[in-house]
Write a protein that holds these residues in place. Sequence first.
Motif, PDB file in Angstrom:
ATOM      1  N   THR A   1       3.075   5.963  -9.771  1.00 21.35           N
ATOM      2  CA  THR A   1       3.733   6.321  -9.528  1.00 21.35           C
ATOM      3  C   THR A   1       4.100   6.524  -8.156  1.00 21.35           C
ATOM      4  O   THR A   1       4.814   6.691  -7.114  1.00 21.35           O
ATOM      5  CB  THR A   1       5.329   6.026 -10.560  1.00 21.35           C
ATOM      6  OG1 THR A   1       5.231   6.165 -11.324  1.00 21.35           O
ATOM      7  CG2 THR A   1       6.858   6.487  -9.564  1.00 21.35           C
ATOM      8  N   THR A   2       3.828   8.045  -8.351  1.00 16.47           N
ATOM      9  CA  THR A   2       3.717   8.590  -7.610  1.00 16.47           C
ATOM     10  C   THR A   2       2.090   8.431  -5.930  1.00 16.47           C
ATOM     11  O   THR A   2       2.317   8.256  -4.860  1.00 16.47           O
ATOM     12  CB  THR A   2       2.433  10.486  -7.417  1.00 16.47           C
ATOM     13  OG1 THR A   2       3.494  11.087  -8.918  1.00 16.47           O
ATOM     14  CG2 THR A   2       2.265  11.276  -6.763  1.00 16.47           C
TER      15      THR A   2
ATOM     16  N   GLN B   1       4.353   5.850  -4.538  1.00 20.09           N
ATOM     17  CA  GLN B   1       5.831   6.347  -3.293  1.00 20.09           C
ATOM     18  C   GLN B   1       4.817   6.871  -2.278  1.00 20.09           C
ATOM     19  O   GLN B   1       5.610   5.939  -1.468  1.00 20.09           O
ATOM     20  CB  GLN B   1       6.570   6.984  -4.236  1.00 20.09           C
ATOM     21  CG  GLN B   1       6.487   7.100  -5.681  1.00 20.09           C
ATOM     22  CD  GLN B   1       7.307   8.054  -6.287  1.00 20.09           C
ATOM     23  OE1 GLN B   1       6.938   9.549  -6.326  1.00 20.09           O
ATOM     24  NE2 GLN B   1       8.626   8.228  -7.198  1.00 20.09           N
ATOM     25  N   ASP B   2       3.625   7.567  -2.189  1.00 18.48           N
ATOM     26  CA  ASP B   2       2.826   8.117  -1.392  1.00 18.48           C
ATOM     27  C   ASP B   2       2.723   6.377  -0.413  1.00 18.48           C
ATOM     28  O   ASP B   2       3.016   6.083   0.812  1.00 18.48           O
ATOM     29  CB  ASP B   2       1.978   8.471  -1.410  1.00 18.48           C
ATOM     30  CG  ASP B   2       1.277   9.781  -2.024  1.00 18.48           C
ATOM     31  OD1 ASP B   2       3.153  10.156  -1.953  1.00 18.48           O
ATOM     32  OD2 ASP B   2       1.019  10.817  -2.734  1.00 18.48           O
TER      33      ASP B   2
ATOM     34  N   ALA C   1       4.034   4.382  -0.407  1.00 17.47           N
ATOM     35  CA  ALA C   1       5.213   3.045   0.069  1.00 17.47           C
ATOM     36  C   ALA C   1       5.925   4.086   1.420  1.00 17.47           C
ATOM     37  O   ALA C   1       6.628   3.186   2.437  1.00 17.47           O
ATOM     38  CB  ALA C   1       6.390   3.434  -1.064  1.00 17.47           C
TER      39      ALA C   1
END
Length: 223
Positions: free
Chosen positions: A118-119, A122-123, A125
Amino acid sequence: MANHVAVTICGAEYTFVAEESAAYMHKIGAYVGEKMEEILASSKVGRTDAAVLTAANIADELFKAQAAAEQLRRQLKNYIDEASKTKSQATDLRREIVRSQNEASKLQSRINELKKQTTGLQDEAAKAQDQIAGLESSLAHAQEETAASQDELHALQSETARFQEDIARLQEEAAQAQRERSGLQEELAKAQAAMEKAQGQAEELKHKVIRLQQRLDTRNLRK
């Protein structure tokens, strides 16, 4: 080894022979004597009848006690069976708990992996958002250029329409010229035919002139 114990019941002495202790047999004698005295005090019966009634009452108490004991044994057996089932269920539950703990551990590991992913997502994204912002800016610029191009296109379409009108006029003029040319070619063909005819007639006249000249020359020679 059997014990011989003298026991007094309602004033009469009896000798009990049993393997139990003297205290136990005295307790039995006292109980029987108490029951007989209750019957003698409440009923007008002799000692023999009182002894029989006491025996009947004690037998009744024995049967009831045996029935109660049997009931207790059945209940105890049910409790033992239930306890065994409960123990088996508890064992299954412990196994299920261990399995659940293992699954929970695996799920926690998976959650940790998903958090890492997810991290990373997110990056990505955030990067994608930056790219989208850049693309939106480019799109706005392209839309502005498209609007200008559309204006130019409209101008070109107007000019093209004028050109098409000019072409249509020129085509009409060309068709008219073609018609005139066809007429001129027909007239030229007629003129050529007339000229060829005139040439033929001139050639014929020339031959006639030559023949006449020859005749004149012949006459002159004869003179």
